[in-house]
Design a protein around this motif. Structure first.
Motif, mmCIF file in Angstrom:
data_model
loop_
_atom_site.group_PDB
_atom_site.id
_atom_site.type_symbol
_atom_site.label_atom_id
_atom_site.label_comp_id
_atom_site.label_asym_id
_atom_site.label_seq_id
_atom_site.Cartn_x
_atom_site.Cartn_y
_atom_site.Cartn_z
ATOM 1 N N PHE A 1 0.808 -1.216 0.000
ATOM 2 C CA PHE A 1 0.000 0.000 0.000
ATOM 3 C C PHE A 1 0.841 1.267 0.000
ATOM 4 O O PHE A 1 1.949 1.294 0.516
ATOM 5 C CB PHE A 1 -0.886 0.052 1.257
ATOM 6 C CG PHE A 1 -1.820 -1.100 1.419
ATOM 7 C CD1 PHE A 1 -2.943 -1.226 0.619
ATOM 8 C CD2 PHE A 1 -1.589 -2.063 2.391
ATOM 9 C CE1 PHE A 1 -3.813 -2.285 0.783
ATOM 10 C CE2 PHE A 1 -2.453 -3.128 2.561
ATOM 11 C CZ PHE A 1 -3.568 -3.236 1.761
ATOM 12 N N GLY B 1 -3.343 -2.293 6.921
ATOM 13 C CA GLY B 1 -4.331 -3.058 6.162
ATOM 14 C C GLY B 1 -5.631 -3.276 6.907
ATOM 15 O O GLY B 1 -6.521 -3.958 6.417
ATOM 16 N N LEU C 1 -5.753 5.647 0.204
ATOM 17 C CA LEU C 1 -4.982 4.412 0.328
ATOM 18 C C LEU C 1 -4.975 3.746 -1.045
ATOM 19 O O LEU C 1 -6.018 3.397 -1.586
ATOM 20 C CB LEU C 1 -5.609 3.476 1.364
ATOM 21 C CG LEU C 1 -4.914 2.133 1.561
ATOM 22 C CD1 LEU C 1 -3.529 2.323 2.178
ATOM 23 C CD2 LEU C 1 -5.767 1.206 2.423
ATOM 24 N N GLY D 1 -3.831 0.597 -3.228
ATOM 25 C CA GLY D 1 -3.386 -0.788 -3.203
ATOM 26 C C GLY D 1 -3.144 -1.277 -4.616
ATOM 27 O O GLY D 1 -3.129 -0.490 -5.565
#
Length: 169
Positions: free
Chosen positions: A39, A72, A102, A104
């Motif tokens: 991330f 996470g 965020l 990912g």
């Protein structure tokens, strides 16, 4: 300032700026970001002008938010509890708004509490737009009775290159 990171096949470039408000004695804005194997997380917090220690509150919120996002397992309630622990007495003096992104491998998660805008542009067009309240001095914040109802959190697919902009007042 400009920094670049890699998450999987994506290059992430971060550029930010902050300006002290008119007639303010200090800049109450805080920007914090971090990267893990999975991330990239960024938080922008804007202290409330009516809260005399909000520069410290926004710095703490930005750091806590990014640390939790990178784990996470971000949950808005846990974030608020951890922030409140930093200021056990007279918490209102530290009040701040908090925005996050965020990134990912397959999605972008975005949201937060308080006024501001998060815009995502894909292929030159704005594809996602989250307006979290009007820019005003009457905004939602971390130390707010309606925190749970007003905290925004959404995810969008990351299918092609994007530009993300976070703005607070």
């Amino acid at each position: 300032m400009l920094k670049t990171y890699r998450i999987d096949k994506y290059l992430i470039s971060v550029c930010f700026a902050s300006q002290i408000g008119l007639e303010k004695q200090e800049n109450q804005d805080s920007i914090f970001f971090g990267v893990s194997n999975e991330f990239f997380a960024l938080s922008v917090c804007d202290g409330l002008g009516s809260a005399p220690l909000s520069a410290a509150g926004s710095a703490s919120a930005a750091k806590i938010m990014v640390e939790q996002l990178l784990s996470g397992h971000f949950e808005k309630g846990v974030f608020k509890e951890e922030w409140l622990k930093q200021f056990p007495e007279d918490t209102k003096k530290y009040n701040t708004t908090a925005k996050f992104v965020l990134i990912g491998k397959e999605e972008i998660r975005l949201g937060g509490i308080g006024d501001g805008v998060i815009a995502v542009s894909t292929n030159g067009a704005i594809t996602e737009y989250a307006n979290h309240g009007d820019f005003s001095n009457q905004t939602s914040c971390i130390f707010d009775l309606a925190y749970d109802a007003n905290f925004q959190d959404e995810a969008i697919s990351l299918s092609c290159p994007s530009v993300i902009m976070i703005s607070t007042d």
